[in-house]
Design a protein around this motif. Structure first.
Motif, PDB file in Angstrom:
ATOM      1  N   VAL A   1       0.828  -1.202   0.000  1.00 52.57           N
ATOM      2  CA  VAL A   1       0.000   0.000   0.000  1.00 52.57           C
ATOM      3  C   VAL A   1       0.868   1.260   0.000  1.00 52.57           C
ATOM      4  N   GLU A   2       1.931   1.228   0.763  1.00 54.70           N
ATOM      5  CA  GLU A   2       2.846   2.372   0.807  1.00 54.70           C
ATOM      6  C   GLU A   2       3.413   2.671  -0.579  1.00 54.70           C
ATOM      7  N   GLY A   3       3.768   1.624  -1.313  1.00 52.27           N
ATOM      8  CA  GLY A   3       4.307   1.807  -2.656  1.00 52.27           C
ATOM      9  C   GLY A   3       3.285   2.366  -3.625  1.00 52.27           C
ATOM     10  N   VAL A   4       2.046   1.885  -3.543  1.00 58.03           N
ATOM     11  CA  VAL A   4       0.986   2.375  -4.428  1.00 58.03           C
ATOM     12  C   VAL A   4       0.695   3.853  -4.156  1.00 58.03           C
ATOM     13  N   LEU A   5       0.575   4.208  -2.885  1.00 60.12           N
ATOM     14  CA  LEU A   5       0.285   5.599  -2.538  1.00 60.12           C
ATOM     15  C   LEU A   5       1.431   6.515  -2.952  1.00 60.12           C
ATOM     16  N   ALA A   6       2.650   6.037  -2.809  1.00 56.48           N
ATOM     17  CA  ALA A   6       3.808   6.856  -3.177  1.00 56.48           C
ATOM     18  C   ALA A   6       3.836   7.119  -4.679  1.00 56.48           C
ATOM     19  N   ALA A   7       3.475   6.120  -5.494  1.00 56.89           N
ATOM     20  CA  ALA A   7       3.462   6.300  -6.951  1.00 56.89           C
ATOM     21  C   ALA A   7       2.342   7.239  -7.382  1.00 56.89           C
ATOM     22  N   ASP A   8       1.213   7.202  -6.665  1.00 54.84           N
ATOM     23  CA  ASP A   8       0.075   8.091  -6.913  1.00 54.84           C
ATOM     24  C   ASP A   8      -0.366   8.080  -8.379  1.00 54.84           C
ATOM     25  N   ALA A   9      -0.359   6.890  -8.981  1.00 52.76           N
ATOM     26  CA  ALA A   9      -0.725   6.779 -10.390  1.00 52.76           C
ATOM     27  C   ALA A   9      -2.226   6.654 -10.605  1.00 52.76           C
ATOM     28  N   GLY A  10      -2.949   6.182  -9.592  1.00 48.47           N
ATOM     29  CA  GLY A  10      -4.401   6.096  -9.695  1.00 48.47           C
ATOM     30  C   GLY A  10      -4.912   4.936 -10.526  1.00 48.47           C
ATOM     31  N   LEU A  11      -4.108   3.891 -10.686  1.00 47.89           N
ATOM     32  CA  LEU A  11      -4.571   2.724 -11.419  1.00 47.89           C
ATOM     33  C   LEU A  11      -5.335   1.792 -10.474  1.00 47.89           C
TER      34      LEU A  11
END
Length: 243
Positions: free
Chosen positions: A70-80
């Motif tokens: 989750v930390e990685g997804v939020l950091a990328a902030d790509a919205g996929l």
């Protein structure tokens, strides 16, 4: 098993997968395959548990294993779209971790992410209803309510479309949380707190006549009247609440 090396791998995998539009579906990414397989296994384990309370305990133990992803997804902030992220958001609400769920909820709404099919509700509707249900249950049982987080959810979904009954439930939850604080040594302005709760109860009733707050409104109106100094103006009439 959660280890620093595994967490690093998941954070990097999540960020890379989330940032790469051409990597869709995410199952093409090894990191996503790993975390999705883990989620499937955890779901199988949860299906074997009948008790709702026990399910929450099991989810609470499982959640740390998804923190790095989750930390990685939020950091990328790509919205996929990400089924793991959306499921973790729901589980955090289920265990009462509103503070942990809110960043995921804000991310999901901002990027217009959809819930996995099994939830059968829009993202905003699910967030509002599940937070409200948990908060009302806590207040009714005499437990603590994270009032600040409920207020944040109310603001977060303010412009989102959902059934009036669901939004009414969220206002009811916030009112119950405010009133619960009065029963636990509240040190602020009790009269203002009652008035704020009354505003949300009235708004809930305005949105949904059968939301079960009529007697609460009558009781709080009496309490406000009895606690008011002589000559004080009456509380505001119904209809002054905000969305």
């Amino acid at each position: 098993m959660t280890t620093p090396a595994r967490n690093h791998f998941l954070r990097v995998s999540a960020a890379l997968a989330a940032a790469d539009e051409d990597a869709r579906p995410l199952s093409h990414a090894n990191g996503y395959e790993l975390i999705l397989a883990q989620l499937a296994d955890h779901r199988r384990q949860l299906k074997l548990v009948q008790s709702v309370v026990r399910k929450a305990e099991v989810k609470r133990r499982m959640l740390p294993e998804y923190a790095a992803w989750v930390e990685g997804v939020l950091a990328a902030d790509a919205g996929l779209q990400d089924e793991v992220l959306m499921t973790v958001m729901v589980w955090r609400i289920d265990v009462g971790d509103f503070a942990g769920a809110l960043p995921l909820a804000a991310y999901a709404i901002r990027h217009k992410l959809a819930m996995p099919d099994q939830y059968q509700r829009t993202t905003a509707c699910l967030i509002a209803e599940e937070v409200a249900n948990y908060a009302i249950g806590q207040a009714t049982a005499g437990g603590p309510v994270d009032v600040e987080s409920v207020e944040q959810v109310l603001r977060l979904v303010e412009q989102e479309d959902m059934p009036d009954e669901v939004r009414a439930k969220l206002h009811k939850a916030l009112a119950y949380g405010l009133l619960a604080q009065l029963d636990k040594g509240f040190k602020g302005d009790a009269q203002a707190q009652r008035q704020q709760a009354l505003t949300h109860l009235r708004r809930a009733l305005e949105l949904h006549e059968k939301c079960g707050v009529k007697k609460d409104i009558e009781r709080i109106e009496r309490e406000i009247k009895n606690a008011a100094p002589p000559g004080a103006p009456p509380s505001a009439p119904p209809g002054n609440g905000k969305s």
